[in-house]
Design a protein around this motif. Structure first.
Motif, PDB file in Angstrom:
ATOM      1  N   VAL A  16       0.867  -1.176   0.000  1.00 50.97           N
ATOM      2  CA  VAL A  16       0.000   0.000   0.000  1.00 50.97           C
ATOM      3  C   VAL A  16       0.906   1.228   0.000  1.00 50.97           C
ATOM      4  N   VAL A  17       0.713   2.098  -1.003  1.00 49.39           N
ATOM      5  CA  VAL A  17       1.506   3.321  -1.117  1.00 49.39           C
ATOM      6  C   VAL A  17       0.529   4.493  -1.122  1.00 49.39           C
ATOM      7  N   GLU A  31      14.007   4.826  -2.932  1.00 54.02           N
ATOM      8  CA  GLU A  31      13.261   6.083  -2.902  1.00 54.02           C
ATOM      9  C   GLU A  31      12.612   6.390  -4.251  1.00 54.02           C
ATOM     10  N   ASN A  32      13.369   6.310  -5.344  1.00 54.95           N
ATOM     11  CA  ASN A  32      12.824   6.636  -6.664  1.00 54.95           C
ATOM     12  C   ASN A  32      11.677   5.713  -7.054  1.00 54.95           C
ATOM     13  N   ASP A  33      11.796   4.426  -6.711  1.00 53.67           N
ATOM     14  CA  ASP A  33      10.738   3.463  -7.014  1.00 53.67           C
ATOM     15  C   ASP A  33       9.447   3.837  -6.287  1.00 53.67           C
ATOM     16  N   LEU A  34       9.583   4.176  -5.015  1.00 52.82           N
ATOM     17  CA  LEU A  34       8.409   4.496  -4.206  1.00 52.82           C
ATOM     18  C   LEU A  34       7.780   5.819  -4.613  1.00 52.82           C
ATOM     19  N   GLU A  68      17.645   8.804   1.768  1.00 53.10           N
ATOM     20  CA  GLU A  68      18.110   8.888   0.380  1.00 53.10           C
ATOM     21  C   GLU A  68      19.197   7.848   0.136  1.00 53.10           C
ATOM     22  N   GLY A  69      19.041   7.086  -0.945  1.00 53.30           N
ATOM     23  CA  GLY A  69      20.013   6.056  -1.298  1.00 53.30           C
ATOM     24  C   GLY A  69      19.750   4.701  -0.673  1.00 53.30           C
ATOM     25  N   ASP A  70      18.843   4.631   0.308  1.00 59.98           N
ATOM     26  CA  ASP A  70      18.518   3.364   0.957  1.00 59.98           C
ATOM     27  C   ASP A  70      17.500   2.582   0.141  1.00 59.98           C
ATOM     28  N   ASN A  81       4.177   5.550   3.202  1.00 58.79           N
ATOM     29  CA  ASN A  81       3.667   6.912   3.045  1.00 58.79           C
ATOM     30  C   ASN A  81       4.790   7.737   2.440  1.00 58.79           C
ATOM     31  N   VAL A  82       4.496   8.337   1.274  1.00 58.57           N
ATOM     32  CA  VAL A  82       5.484   9.141   0.556  1.00 58.57           C
ATOM     33  C   VAL A  82       4.940  10.577   0.514  1.00 58.57           C
ATOM     34  N   THR A  83       5.691  11.493   1.129  1.00 58.29           N
ATOM     35  CA  THR A  83       5.257  12.880   1.224  1.00 58.29           C
ATOM     36  C   THR A  83       6.293  13.796   0.610  1.00 58.29           C
TER      37      THR A  83
END
Length: 88
Positions: A16-17, A31-34, A68-70, A81-83
């Motif tokens: 769930v995103v 990070e970029n994928d999410l 970042e980078g993880d 949750n992406v804010t």
């Protein structure tokens, strides 16, 4: 369903995103994928940064923040949750 190099079907994970179910075949996401899963057209700009938190994760780190980078290993039913935030 996609297949791996040996012809076996890839494992699918339902996650769930931002409140929406997504099905992915990757075993881990960064990070970029999410951000791509969270936003059809992500906010951009020099001062934009993203805060990504997760719950229902694997093993000894079932919740946390993705820096970042993880990357984070996926588990069925994980919640992200992406804010987007403006650093100004």
């Amino acid at each position: 369903m996609a297949k791996d190099e040996k012809g076996k079907p890839d494992k699918e994970y339902t996650i769930v995103v931002n409140g929406r179910e997504k099905t992915v075949t990757a075993t881990e996401l960064g990070e970029n994928d999410l951000v791509a899963l969270a936003y059809e057209n992500p906010p951009t700009g020099e001062l934009i940064c993203f805060t990504i938190t997760y719950r229902r994760g694997q093993g000894n780190k079932p919740e946390g923040t993705l820096d970042e980078g993880d990357t984070v290993k996926l588990k069925e039913g994980m919640i992200f949750n992406v804010t987007a935030t403006d650093k100004s």
